[in-house]
Design an enzyme around this catalytic site. Structure first.
Site, PDB file in Angstrom:
ATOM      1  N   HIS A   1       0.855  -1.189   0.000  1.00 39.83           N
ATOM      2  CA  HIS A   1       0.000   0.000   0.000  1.00 39.83           C
ATOM      3  C   HIS A   1       0.890   1.237   0.000  1.00 39.83           C
ATOM      4  O   HIS A   1       2.035   1.195   0.468  1.00 39.83           O
ATOM      5  CB  HIS A   1      -0.889   0.015   1.233  1.00 39.83           C
ATOM      6  CG  HIS A   1      -1.962  -1.020   1.229  1.00 39.83           C
ATOM      7  ND1 HIS A   1      -3.018  -0.987   2.103  1.00 39.83           N
ATOM      8  CD2 HIS A   1      -2.148  -2.127   0.460  1.00 39.83           C
ATOM      9  CE1 HIS A   1      -3.808  -2.007   1.885  1.00 39.83           C
ATOM     10  NE2 HIS A   1      -3.295  -2.726   0.887  1.00 39.83           N
TER      11      HIS A   1
ATOM     12  N   GLU B   1       0.980   3.845   1.865  1.00 38.29           N
ATOM     13  CA  GLU B   1       1.493   4.221   3.187  1.00 38.29           C
ATOM     14  C   GLU B   1       2.665   3.338   3.602  1.00 38.29           C
ATOM     15  O   GLU B   1       3.669   3.820   4.124  1.00 38.29           O
ATOM     16  CB  GLU B   1       0.404   4.087   4.265  1.00 38.29           C
ATOM     17  CG  GLU B   1      -0.844   4.871   3.999  1.00 38.29           C
ATOM     18  CD  GLU B   1      -1.925   4.042   3.321  1.00 38.29           C
ATOM     19  OE1 GLU B   1      -1.662   3.452   2.242  1.00 38.29           O
ATOM     20  OE2 GLU B   1      -3.033   3.977   3.853  1.00 38.29           O
TER      21      GLU B   1
ATOM     22  N   CYS C   1      -6.056   1.645   5.967  1.00 35.82           N
ATOM     23  CA  CYS C   1      -6.655   0.400   6.437  1.00 35.82           C
ATOM     24  C   CYS C   1      -6.030   0.036   7.792  1.00 35.82           C
ATOM     25  O   CYS C   1      -5.090   0.693   8.256  1.00 35.82           O
ATOM     26  CB  CYS C   1      -6.426  -0.717   5.420  1.00 35.82           C
ATOM     27  SG  CYS C   1      -4.693  -1.242   5.289  1.00 35.82           S
TER      28      CYS C   1
ATOM     29  N   CYS D   1      -2.189  -0.587   7.596  1.00 37.54           N
ATOM     30  CA  CYS D   1      -1.399   0.639   7.483  1.00 37.54           C
ATOM     31  C   CYS D   1      -1.468   1.458   8.769  1.00 37.54           C
ATOM     32  O   CYS D   1      -0.465   2.051   9.180  1.00 37.54           O
ATOM     33  CB  CYS D   1      -1.869   1.452   6.284  1.00 37.54           C
ATOM     34  SG  CYS D   1      -1.502   0.635   4.706  1.00 37.54           S
TER      35      CYS D   1
END
Length: 150
Positions: free
Chosen positions: A54, A56, A84, A87
């Site tokens: 992801h 992040e 999420c 993260c």
């Protein structure tokens, strides 16, 4: 203290680049305590075949590599979509000072929706959280991306 300046434009550019690679358009940028960009990233889950890639997570990894630090105390993270739970956990472990995000994620968010990671007593750290930064533009990138795939 200098006046607030959003760096969401950099995160949005990373999201657009991710969309151009066929990735879900989410982008992130991390700033040093002095306000210098130390990392930027967009989603790369499909490209890398890695469900943890992801924006992040990639930005946190790059910032740690750039600074030589395992904890990003006093660093700020801008991301175009509410992180999420995975993260959010990484943000807590990295000790990010402030989290700024664009669009909320009622289905998969882990900050103000879903798991609400930072509200758990087990959370190692609770960053300051500011949602809705460039929310409309961030949400429109996602809506456009998914409508083109249906």
């Amino acid at each position: 203290m200098s006046p607030f300046r959003s760096h969401m434009a950099i995160a949005l550019e990373q999201a657009r680049l991710a969309a151009g690679r066929g990735e879900v358009p989410v982008g992130a940028v991390i700033l040093s305590p002095e306000g210098r960009v130390v990392a930027r990233a967009g989603n790369r889950t499909r490209e890398l075949g890695d469900p943890s890639a992801h924006a992040e997570m990639l930005a946190i990894r790059a910032a740690c590599a750039s600074t030589g630090l395992a904890r990003l105390v006093d660093h700020d993270l801008y991301v175009t979509l509410e992180p999420c739970a995975m993260c959010a956990g990484a943000i807590a472990h990295a000790r990010i000072r402030r989290l700024y995000y664009g669009a909320p994620d009622p289905k998969g968010g882990g900050v103000e929706h879903g798991a609400r990671v930072f509200e758990h007593p087990q959370s190692l750290h609770r960053p300051e959280v500011y949602g809705g930064i460039a929310e409309t533009e961030a949400a429109n990138l996602l809506k456009t991306f998914f409508s083109q795939r249906r």
